[in-house]
Design an enzyme around this catalytic site. Structure first.
Site, PDB file in Angstrom:
ATOM      1  N   GLY A  12      39.612  39.660  46.728  1.00 38.97           N
ATOM      2  CA  GLY A  12      39.994  38.806  45.598  1.00 38.97           C
ATOM      3  C   GLY A  12      38.783  38.300  44.840  1.00 38.97           C
ATOM      4  O   GLY A  12      38.646  37.110  44.580  1.00 38.97           O
ATOM      5  N   SER A  14      37.839  39.110  41.684  1.00 41.71           N
ATOM      6  CA  SER A  14      37.874  39.277  40.221  1.00 41.71           C
ATOM      7  C   SER A  14      37.864  37.957  39.474  1.00 41.71           C
ATOM      8  O   SER A  14      37.610  37.923  38.274  1.00 41.71           O
ATOM      9  CB  SER A  14      39.114  40.082  39.815  1.00 41.71           C
ATOM     10  OG  SER A  14      40.285  39.426  40.259  1.00 41.71           O
ATOM     11  N   ARG A  15      38.204  36.863  40.155  1.00 43.24           N
ATOM     12  CA  ARG A  15      38.219  35.567  39.443  1.00 43.24           C
ATOM     13  C   ARG A  15      38.125  34.424  40.443  1.00 43.24           C
ATOM     14  O   ARG A  15      38.110  34.636  41.661  1.00 43.24           O
ATOM     15  CB  ARG A  15      39.479  35.440  38.587  1.00 43.24           C
ATOM     16  CG  ARG A  15      40.746  35.445  39.410  1.00 43.24           C
ATOM     17  CD  ARG A  15      41.965  35.233  38.522  1.00 43.24           C
ATOM     18  NE  ARG A  15      43.084  34.866  39.362  1.00 43.24           N
ATOM     19  CZ  ARG A  15      44.287  35.398  39.284  1.00 43.24           C
ATOM     20  NH1 ARG A  15      44.539  36.327  38.397  1.00 43.24           N
ATOM     21  NH2 ARG A  15      45.245  34.984  40.093  1.00 43.24           N
ATOM     22  N   TYR A 155      52.723  28.698  52.190  1.00 44.31           N
ATOM     23  CA  TYR A 155      51.269  28.670  51.989  1.00 44.31           C
ATOM     24  C   TYR A 155      50.578  27.937  53.150  1.00 44.31           C
ATOM     25  O   TYR A 155      49.572  28.425  53.702  1.00 44.31           O
ATOM     26  CB  TYR A 155      50.978  27.976  50.655  1.00 44.31           C
ATOM     27  CG  TYR A 155      49.532  27.950  50.245  1.00 44.31           C
ATOM     28  CD1 TYR A 155      48.897  29.105  49.775  1.00 44.31           C
ATOM     29  CD2 TYR A 155      48.794  26.769  50.302  1.00 44.31           C
ATOM     30  CE1 TYR A 155      47.565  29.076  49.383  1.00 44.31           C
ATOM     31  CE2 TYR A 155      47.461  26.733  49.907  1.00 44.31           C
ATOM     32  CZ  TYR A 155      46.856  27.885  49.447  1.00 44.31           C
ATOM     33  OH  TYR A 155      45.537  27.857  49.064  1.00 44.31           O
ATOM     34  N   ALA A 157      51.656  27.437  56.188  1.00 45.67           N
ATOM     35  CA  ALA A 157      51.758  28.230  57.419  1.00 45.67           C
ATOM     36  C   ALA A 157      50.718  29.352  57.405  1.00 45.67           C
ATOM     37  O   ALA A 157      50.060  29.624  58.420  1.00 45.67           O
ATOM     38  CB  ALA A 157      53.166  28.803  57.558  1.00 45.67           C
TER      39      ALA A 157
HETATM   40  P1  NAI Z   1      42.930  32.929  42.037  1.00 54.26           P
HETATM   41  O1  NAI Z   1      44.414  33.045  41.854  1.00 54.26           O
HETATM   42  O2  NAI Z   1      42.118  32.388  40.915  1.00 54.26           O
HETATM   43  O3  NAI Z   1      42.324  34.354  42.472  1.00 54.26           O
HETATM   44  C1  NAI Z   1      42.939  35.071  43.516  1.00 54.26           C
HETATM   45  C2  NAI Z   1      42.202  36.371  43.735  1.00 54.26           C
HETATM   46  O4  NAI Z   1      42.888  37.060  44.797  1.00 54.26           O
HETATM   47  C3  NAI Z   1      42.211  37.292  42.540  1.00 54.26           C
HETATM   48  O5  NAI Z   1      41.006  38.027  42.492  1.00 54.26           O
HETATM   49  C4  NAI Z   1      43.357  38.256  42.829  1.00 54.26           C
HETATM   50  O6  NAI Z   1      43.200  39.549  42.260  1.00 54.26           O
HETATM   51  C5  NAI Z   1      43.245  38.346  44.337  1.00 54.26           C
HETATM   52  N1  NAI Z   1      44.498  38.763  44.957  1.00 54.26           N
HETATM   53  C6  NAI Z   1      45.694  38.149  44.930  1.00 54.26           C
HETATM   54  N2  NAI Z   1      46.600  38.881  45.605  1.00 54.26           N
HETATM   55  C7  NAI Z   1      45.957  39.980  46.051  1.00 54.26           C
HETATM   56  C8  NAI Z   1      46.346  41.120  46.792  1.00 54.26           C
HETATM   57  N3  NAI Z   1      47.604  41.294  47.222  1.00 54.26           N
HETATM   58  N4  NAI Z   1      45.413  42.062  47.079  1.00 54.26           N
HETATM   59  C9  NAI Z   1      44.135  41.917  46.643  1.00 54.26           C
HETATM   60  N5  NAI Z   1      43.708  40.865  45.945  1.00 54.26           N
HETATM   61  C10 NAI Z   1      44.613  39.912  45.646  1.00 54.26           C
HETATM   62  O7  NAI Z   1      42.763  32.059  43.373  1.00 54.26           O
HETATM   63  P2  NAI Z   1      41.639  30.976  43.779  1.00 54.26           P
HETATM   64  O8  NAI Z   1      42.083  29.646  43.329  1.00 54.26           O
HETATM   65  O9  NAI Z   1      40.298  31.466  43.392  1.00 54.26           O
HETATM   66  O10 NAI Z   1      41.791  30.986  45.369  1.00 54.26           O
HETATM   67  C11 NAI Z   1      41.025  31.841  46.189  1.00 54.26           C
HETATM   68  C12 NAI Z   1      41.314  31.497  47.645  1.00 54.26           C
HETATM   69  O11 NAI Z   1      41.033  30.112  47.868  1.00 54.26           O
HETATM   70  C13 NAI Z   1      42.775  31.695  48.041  1.00 54.26           C
HETATM   71  O12 NAI Z   1      42.850  32.168  49.353  1.00 54.26           O
HETATM   72  C14 NAI Z   1      43.343  30.296  47.950  1.00 54.26           C
HETATM   73  O13 NAI Z   1      44.461  30.124  48.787  1.00 54.26           O
HETATM   74  C15 NAI Z   1      42.159  29.476  48.417  1.00 54.26           C
HETATM   75  N6  NAI Z   1      42.201  28.086  48.000  1.00 54.26           N
HETATM   76  C16 NAI Z   1      42.177  27.748  46.670  1.00 54.26           C
HETATM   77  C17 NAI Z   1      42.221  26.414  46.313  1.00 54.26           C
HETATM   78  C18 NAI Z   1      42.194  25.965  44.893  1.00 54.26           C
HETATM   79  O14 NAI Z   1      42.296  24.755  44.644  1.00 54.26           O
HETATM   80  N7  NAI Z   1      42.033  26.844  43.926  1.00 54.26           N
HETATM   81  C19 NAI Z   1      42.322  25.348  47.335  1.00 54.26           C
HETATM   82  C20 NAI Z   1      42.322  25.835  48.672  1.00 54.26           C
HETATM   83  C21 NAI Z   1      42.256  27.163  48.985  1.00 54.26           C
END
Ligand code: NAI
Length: 247
Positions: A12, A14-15, A155, A157
């Site tokens: 993940g 890309s962003r 989420y 879990a």
């Molecule tokens: P985001 O939604 O901005 O980016 C998610 C990334 O995961 C993207 O690159 C997307 O392409 C990739 N992705 C999603 N499903 C996928 C799949 N099936 N196969 C391959 N790649 C996949 O998310 P964000 O906010 O950057 O979160 C990243 C991590 O941090 C996640 O695990 C999220 O649960 C965790 N997190 C985020 C928080 C927040 O406040 N943004 C807080 C706590 C944890």
């Protein structure tokens, strides 16, 4: 060229948080591979940014929920960049609903990506890590997996599962010199949180001791440390990067 650089894989990338981690690991001197779900344009821009830092990069789509796709992605990474030293399981999704309204698809999608995705990458690389020794894994959990959040049973879990998985694997492979840690971010400004209503954000920020949302760099910095030799005596830990959300 980066002849002796270590290879880091970020899911993940890309962003959001994954992008910041991939770029930081490139700054730290790693060759970086990352996968993403479907954001080809943003992924290309991340790859260009990494190349502009002088680092080698490999990226493509790979659904972390698909074990065969994960195995083929990891084989391609080795072919393009060499043996993997650092694995960061970051890809994650939310499908929020109170349990009374949650359909099975929303439950399964979140477990498949967040928890099974982490299992797939670790399972596909662990034997190689055990043979080569001194490798490290960082799993991105969430404070939601520590404290729980309403309307996020799926989420929470998945993230609590990642924490248990991290501790168990750390004990299992510590003897091989492999370190396994988790980072549990709090409220971080990304696409995932951008869609939240303003009042939800301001209420959430009130609960944070530091009175601000976290940045993606706040998370990337601790991953950078955990991936480095400076963290060589740290394993099985969960680091909350949450501005003091639960104090
Ligand atoms: P985001 O939604 O901005 O980016 C998610 C990334 O995961 C993207 O690159 C997307 O392409 C990739 N992705 C999603 N499903 C996928 C799949 N099936 N196969 C391959 N790649 C996949 O998310 P964000 O906010 O950057 O979160 C990243 C991590 O941090 C996640 O695990 C999220 O649960 C965790 N997190 C985020 C928080 C927040 O406040 N943004 C807080 C706590 C944890």
């Amino acid at each position: 060229m980066q002849e002796n650089a270590r290879v880091a894989v970020v899911t993940g990338g890309s962003r959001g948080i994954g992008r910041a981690i991939a770029i930081q690991l490139a700054r730290d001197g790693h060759r970086v591979a990352f996968c993403h779900q479907s954001e080809d344009g943003p992924a290309t821009r991340v790859a260009e940014e990494i190349r502009s830092l002088g680092a080698q990069v490999y990226n493509r789509r790979c659904d972390v929920a698909d074990f065969d796709a994960v195995k083929s992605f990891l084989a391609a990474v080795e072919e393009h960049l060499g043996p993997i030293s650092v694995l960061v399981n970051n890809a994650g999704i939310v499908r929020d609903k109170p349990l009374v309204l949650m359909d099975y698809d929303a439950w399964k999608a979140v477990i498949d990506v967040n928890l099974n995705g982490t299992f797939h990458f670790c399972r596909a690389s662990i034997l190689d890590f055990m043979k080569r020794k001194t490798r490290c894994i960082v799993n991105i959990a969430s404070v939601a997996g520590v404290y729980g959040n309403p309307a996020q049973t799926n989420y929470c879990a998945s993230k609590a599962g990642i924490i248990g998985f991290t501790r168990a694997l750390a004990k299992e492979v510590g003897g091989y010199g492999i370190r396994v840690n988790a980072v549990a971010p709090g409220f971080i400004a990304t696409d995932m949180t951008e869609s939240l209503p303003a009042d939800v954000v301001s209420e959430a920020v009130k609960r944070v001791a530091l009175k601000r949302m976290g940045t993606v760099q706040d998370v990337a910095d601790i991953v950078s440390f955990l991936a480095s030799d400076r963290a060589s005596y740290i394993t099985g830990q969960v680091f909350q990067v949450d501005g003091g959300i639960a104090l």
